[in-house]
Design an enzyme around this catalytic site. Structure first.
Site, short mmCIF file in Angstrom:
data_model
loop_
_atom_site.label_atom_id
_atom_site.label_comp_id
_atom_site.label_asym_id
_atom_site.label_seq_id
_atom_site.Cartn_x
_atom_site.Cartn_y
_atom_site.Cartn_z
N ASP A 106 24.37 30.53 32.22
CA ASP A 106 23.99 31.43 31.26
C ASP A 106 22.31 30.93 31.05
OD1 ASP A 106 24.33 33.60 29.58
OD2 ASP A 106 24.21 32.56 28.04
N SER A 107 21.56 32.08 31.24
CA SER A 107 20.19 31.81 31.17
C SER A 107 19.35 33.16 30.58
CB SER A 107 19.69 31.59 32.53
OG SER A 107 20.13 32.76 33.44
N LYS A 132 9.69 28.90 43.36
CA LYS A 132 10.41 29.17 42.25
C LYS A 132 11.60 28.20 42.07
CE LYS A 132 12.92 32.62 39.53
NZ LYS A 132 13.76 34.05 39.82
N GLY A 184 15.30 40.27 36.77
CA GLY A 184 15.17 39.65 35.17
C GLY A 184 13.86 39.95 34.66
N TYR A 185 13.52 38.99 34.01
CA TYR A 185 12.05 39.05 33.45
C TYR A 185 11.07 38.55 34.40
CZ TYR A 185 14.61 40.60 29.11
OH TYR A 185 15.42 41.15 28.13
N SER A 233 29.42 34.02 39.50
CA SER A 233 28.41 35.16 39.55
C SER A 233 28.61 36.06 41.02
CB SER A 233 27.07 34.37 39.69
OG SER A 233 25.89 35.51 39.73
N ARG A 234 28.03 37.28 40.51
CA ARG A 234 28.04 38.07 41.61
C ARG A 234 26.67 38.46 42.16
NH1 ARG A 234 32.23 39.64 38.74
NH2 ARG A 234 34.22 40.15 39.66
N ASN A 235 25.70 37.53 41.71
CA ASN A 235 24.34 37.72 42.19
C ASN A 235 23.96 36.74 43.22
OD1 ASN A 235 21.45 37.15 42.00
ND2 ASN A 235 21.53 37.67 39.86
#
Length: 203
Positions: A74-75, A180, A158-159, A9-11
């Site tokens: 993957d989420s 979280k 995201g959401y 990931s790059r996040n």
């Protein structure tokens, strides 16, 4: 000497999430690196029909290209009133990959006339760990809740601004990172990988 583990990931928020979970579990000797820290390689498109297929494909690609143990996730969000969609399409629900604001706006529009009692949803995270020449592990975490009627909070991504975890009245974007981690879908999935990650420090 630390064992390097690639997170595909790059996040930066995803990388830091795993770093915090390892630290909280008292697991030392692992250096988490992201895609920006290794030579670029061809990343296969996410074409799997399930979160599990996509996570495992990404982890296999990363391990094969770098020789490092690789964690990939993957989420997405599965909305009851949409028969489990957006699901694997969550990041590109509005057509543009990773456009959080557009994805949130489209989801709200699609649920415009859905009453509160039918706005149930689950965040789902599937995480895969692939060790070159060795282990392949796939785990899944779910976080139940509901979709609110407007975005609230500026944390997360995201959401998160729309997702109200079950039993609460604030969104995931209004939780602190530590709050979280303790309850999120990704936190629940990554926690299941801790024994295998700890074992890497002993090999």
């Amino acid at each position: 000497m630390s064992r390097r583990v690639l997170v595909a990931s790059r996040n930066a928020k995803k990388l830091n999430e795993l770093r915090r979970i390892l630290a909280d579990a008292g697991i030392a000797g692992i250096e988490i690196v992201g895609l920006g820290d290794v030579p670029a390689y061809d990343e296969a498109p996410e074409t799997g029909a399930t979160f599990e297929e996509n996570a495992l494909a990404k982890a296999r690609d990363g391990a094969a290209a770098t020789g490092l143990p690789c964690v990939a996730d993957d989420s997405g969000i599965a909305v009851d009133a949409l028969n489990g969609m957006p699901g694997v399409l969550s990041a590109r629900w509005s057509g543009m990959h990773g456009d959080d604001a557009a994805n949130n706006a489209l989801l709200l529009a699609q649920l415009g006339d859905v009453p509160d009692e039918r706005r149930g949803a689950q965040f789902v995270s599937t995480c895969a760990l692939v060790v070159p020449g060795g282990t392949e592990i796939v785990v899944r975490g779910e976080w139940p809740g509901a979709i609110g009627r407007k975005p609230m909070g500026d944390g997360g991504f995201g959401y998160d601004p729309l997702f109200i975890p079950a039993g609460g009245d604030i969104t995931a974007a209004q939780l602190t990172p530590a709050e979280k981690d303790a309850v999120s879908h990704r936190g629940r999935a990554l926690t299941q990988l801790l024994p295998a990650l700890a074992a890497l420090t002993e090999s």
